[in-house]
Design an enzyme around this catalytic site. Structure first.
Site, PDB file in Angstrom:
ATOM      1  N   CYS A  19       0.857  -1.194   0.000  1.00 32.79           N
ATOM      2  CA  CYS A  19       0.000   0.000   0.000  1.00 32.79           C
ATOM      3  C   CYS A  19       0.889   1.239   0.000  1.00 32.79           C
ATOM      4  CB  CYS A  19      -0.919   0.002   1.221  1.00 32.79           C
ATOM      5  SG  CYS A  19      -1.790   1.575   1.454  1.00 32.79           S
ATOM      6  N   CYS A  22       0.430   3.396   3.399  1.00 32.82           N
ATOM      7  CA  CYS A  22       0.778   2.898   4.727  1.00 32.82           C
ATOM      8  C   CYS A  22       2.140   3.451   5.168  1.00 32.82           C
ATOM      9  CB  CYS A  22       0.822   1.365   4.725  1.00 32.82           C
ATOM     10  SG  CYS A  22      -0.802   0.568   4.845  1.00 32.82           S
ATOM     11  N   ASN A  44       0.460  15.464  -3.530  1.00 33.39           N
ATOM     12  CA  ASN A  44       0.128  14.340  -4.403  1.00 33.39           C
ATOM     13  C   ASN A  44       1.239  14.113  -5.430  1.00 33.39           C
ATOM     14  OD1 ASN A  44      -1.172  12.528  -6.247  1.00 33.39           O
ATOM     15  ND2 ASN A  44      -3.155  13.270  -5.503  1.00 33.39           N
ATOM     16  N   ASP A  45       1.644  12.855  -5.583  1.00 32.76           N
ATOM     17  CA  ASP A  45       2.690  12.525  -6.546  1.00 32.76           C
ATOM     18  C   ASP A  45       2.210  12.651  -7.990  1.00 32.76           C
ATOM     19  OD1 ASP A  45       4.587  11.867  -4.528  1.00 32.76           O
ATOM     20  OD2 ASP A  45       3.599   9.924  -4.265  1.00 32.76           O
ATOM     21  N   HIS A  82      -4.490   0.689   7.939  1.00 29.79           N
ATOM     22  CA  HIS A  82      -5.036   0.449   6.605  1.00 29.79           C
ATOM     23  C   HIS A  82      -6.499   0.032   6.654  1.00 29.79           C
ATOM     24  CE1 HIS A  82      -4.489  -0.504   2.305  1.00 29.79           C
ATOM     25  NE2 HIS A  82      -5.252  -1.572   2.520  1.00 29.79           N
ATOM     26  N   ASN A 122     -13.289  10.256  -1.410  1.00 29.25           N
ATOM     27  CA  ASN A 122     -13.995   9.242  -2.184  1.00 29.25           C
ATOM     28  C   ASN A 122     -13.805   7.910  -1.465  1.00 29.25           C
ATOM     29  OD1 ASN A 122     -14.530  11.179  -4.183  1.00 29.25           O
ATOM     30  ND2 ASN A 122     -12.646  10.698  -5.275  1.00 29.25           N
ATOM     31  N   GLY A 128     -14.752   4.611  -7.655  1.00 25.48           N
ATOM     32  CA  GLY A 128     -13.474   4.678  -8.332  1.00 25.48           C
ATOM     33  C   GLY A 128     -12.251   4.621  -7.455  1.00 25.48           C
ATOM     34  N   SER A 130      -9.330   2.801  -5.703  1.00 25.51           N
ATOM     35  CA  SER A 130      -8.628   1.526  -5.820  1.00 25.51           C
ATOM     36  C   SER A 130      -7.877   1.152  -4.553  1.00 25.51           C
ATOM     37  CB  SER A 130      -7.639   1.574  -6.993  1.00 25.51           C
ATOM     38  OG  SER A 130      -6.709   2.636  -6.813  1.00 25.51           O
ATOM     39  N   HIS A 133      -7.103   2.304   1.855  1.00 21.79           N
ATOM     40  CA  HIS A 133      -6.506   3.013   2.994  1.00 21.79           C
ATOM     41  C   HIS A 133      -7.261   4.329   3.183  1.00 21.79           C
ATOM     42  CE1 HIS A 133      -2.837   3.592   5.621  1.00 21.79           C
ATOM     43  NE2 HIS A 133      -3.490   4.742   5.749  1.00 21.79           N
ATOM     44  N   HIS A 135      -8.342   7.820   3.356  1.00 26.40           N
ATOM     45  CA  HIS A 135      -7.667   9.051   2.984  1.00 26.40           C
ATOM     46  C   HIS A 135      -8.625   9.974   2.240  1.00 26.40           C
ATOM     47  CE1 HIS A 135      -7.431   6.821  -0.834  1.00 26.40           C
ATOM     48  NE2 HIS A 135      -7.196   7.983  -1.432  1.00 26.40           N
ATOM     49  N   GLN A 137      -8.520  14.020  -0.118  1.00 27.57           N
ATOM     50  CA  GLN A 137      -7.667  14.823  -0.984  1.00 27.57           C
ATOM     51  C   GLN A 137      -7.990  16.302  -0.823  1.00 27.57           C
ATOM     52  OE1 GLN A 137      -6.705  13.256  -5.005  1.00 27.57           O
ATOM     53  NE2 GLN A 137      -8.247  11.687  -4.578  1.00 27.57           N
ATOM     54  N   GLU A 151     -24.030  27.510  -5.407  1.00 28.80           N
ATOM     55  CA  GLU A 151     -24.521  27.630  -4.033  1.00 28.80           C
ATOM     56  C   GLU A 151     -24.352  29.054  -3.509  1.00 28.80           C
ATOM     57  OE1 GLU A 151     -23.612  22.985  -2.726  1.00 28.80           O
ATOM     58  OE2 GLU A 151     -22.315  24.606  -2.031  1.00 28.80           O
ATOM     59  N   HIS A 250     -18.112  21.767   1.381  1.00 31.45           N
ATOM     60  CA  HIS A 250     -18.618  22.901   0.601  1.00 31.45           C
ATOM     61  C   HIS A 250     -18.153  24.195   1.280  1.00 31.45           C
ATOM     62  CE1 HIS A 250     -21.787  20.625  -1.814  1.00 31.45           C
ATOM     63  NE2 HIS A 250     -21.240  19.712  -1.025  1.00 31.45           N
ATOM     64  N   LYS A 279     -27.556   3.934  -8.200  1.00 28.53           N
ATOM     65  CA  LYS A 279     -28.553   4.819  -8.786  1.00 28.53           C
ATOM     66  C   LYS A 279     -28.098   5.205 -10.186  1.00 28.53           C
ATOM     67  CE  LYS A 279     -30.705   9.373  -8.534  1.00 28.53           C
ATOM     68  NZ  LYS A 279     -31.998   8.889  -9.038  1.00 28.53           N
ATOM     69  N   GLU A 285     -31.372  13.203 -15.274  1.00 25.98           N
ATOM     70  CA  GLU A 285     -30.288  13.721 -14.452  1.00 25.98           C
ATOM     71  C   GLU A 285     -29.160  14.294 -15.312  1.00 25.98           C
ATOM     72  OE1 GLU A 285     -32.420  10.566 -12.113  1.00 25.98           O
ATOM     73  OE2 GLU A 285     -31.528  10.636 -14.105  1.00 25.98           O
TER      74      GLU A 285
END
Length: 318
Positions: A19, A22, A44-45, A82, A122, A128, A130, A133, A135, A137, A151, A250, A279, A285
């Site tokens: 991972c 980790c 972020n790499d 993890h 997420n 999405g 993968s 662990h 986390h 962003q 808004e 938000h 859904k 939509e």
């Protein structure tokens, strides 16, 4: 009806040597994570925005336009474990995550090139992810994001037309009705909004109107952590599985403007409407821009309200 996904629960170990999030493991860039024991934040790499963005992109023919997308992209590891999610963490550890959100918003939001700080998580393969662990962003960008622009304008228009605060009236309406409120205390509230688009959509908000999480007091941050724990445990207990979602914070723009009308809140957007059933987003939509729901927010709030606030993996066997 609808797309189905696997709901089999994999046994997740506390540590995985492969991972890249980790402690002590190498990431794709070759950088080795420290032996961290709390919240760990790093650039972020593989950022979507950053200092290497094209400086002078080719300009298309009018009416189209393009400009440099600059900023900072970071990853927030919630815990060295993890196998833990927000729902399985204790409130003090969640409070440390909230404090990290507060600090990162303050630090990045004061940079002159940053116009908005977007923080999100997420969770789950169905959205999405993968790597399980735990986390989130951060995108601190030189542009604002469409949802928050919409808004902001709605809250400003409501204030002009009524002289009142839109989100305060939403909270008041939810508290007076009561059926969609999941939990609340002196400082924070969680509810399935009357206008929910997804079956189990939930808003978590401070009772006091602030434009950014960085403006919350220590007590309000601790309250927010407790409410986040409550909501995520209810989610997992609903179907006795790790509940997937997209969770954005938000916030108002961070360009130094006056945003007193904007009420910071956290949204949970879960893609499942039944165990293993996604859904569908189709003509109404995606094409029409309006969501159709085959359930009522009162019904889904009742399902969540009926859940225990003790995580099913921690509850005593019956």
């Amino acid at each position: 009806m609808g797309q189905t996904v696997s709901v089999e629960e994999e046994r997740v170990p506390p540590y995985r040597p492969d991972c890249y999030l980790c402690p002590r493991n190498a990431r794709s860039s070759g950088t080795v994570n420290p032996d961290y024991d709390g919240v760990y934040v790093f650039d972020n790499d593989h950022p979507c925005v950053g200092p290497d963005a094209p400086g002078d992109p080719d300009q298309p023919h009018p009416p189209y336009a393009s400009r440099r997308a600059d900023g900072v992209a970071r990853v927030i590891c919630y815990t060295p474990r993890h196998d833990l999610t927000l729902a399985q963490m204790v409130v003090p550890d969640i409070a440390r995550i909230v404090e990290t959100w507060r600090r990162q918003t303050r630090d990045l939001g004061t940079r002159p090139q940053v116009k908005q700080v977007l923080i999100f998580e997420n969770k789950g393969e169905v959205v999405g992810v993968s790597n399980p662990h735990p986390h989130g962003q951060i995108y601190a960008t030189n542009f604002t994001w469409k949802t928050f622009d919409t808004e902001l304008e709605a809250q400003r228009r409501y204030a002009r037309e009524t002289g009142r605060a839109l989100f305060a009236d939403i909270i008041d309406a939810e508290r007076r009705d009561g059926r969609r409120v999941l939990c609340e205390d002196e400082y924070a509230i969680a509810f399935v909004p009357y206008f929910a688009r997804y079956a189990y959509e939930v808003y978590v908000a401070p009772r006091r109107r602030v434009p950014h999480i960085s403006a919350l007091s220590d007590a309000e941050c601790e309250s927010l952590a407790a409410v986040l724990k409550d909501v995520t445990v209810r989610y997992d207990n609903l179907w006795r599985q790790p509940f997937p979602y997209v969770m954005p914070l938000h916030q108002a723009p961070a360009d130094g403007g006056s945003y007193d009308d904007f009420h910071f809140f956290i949204g949970f957007l879960p893609p499942l409407r039944r165990p293993g059933t996604v859904k569908y987003l189709a003509g109404p939509e995606i094409g029409g821009g309006n969501f159709l729901s085959d359930t009522s927010p009162e019904e889904k709030a009742a399902e969540l309200r009926a859940q225990s606030t003790v995580h099913y993996l921690e509850a005593a066997p019956v």
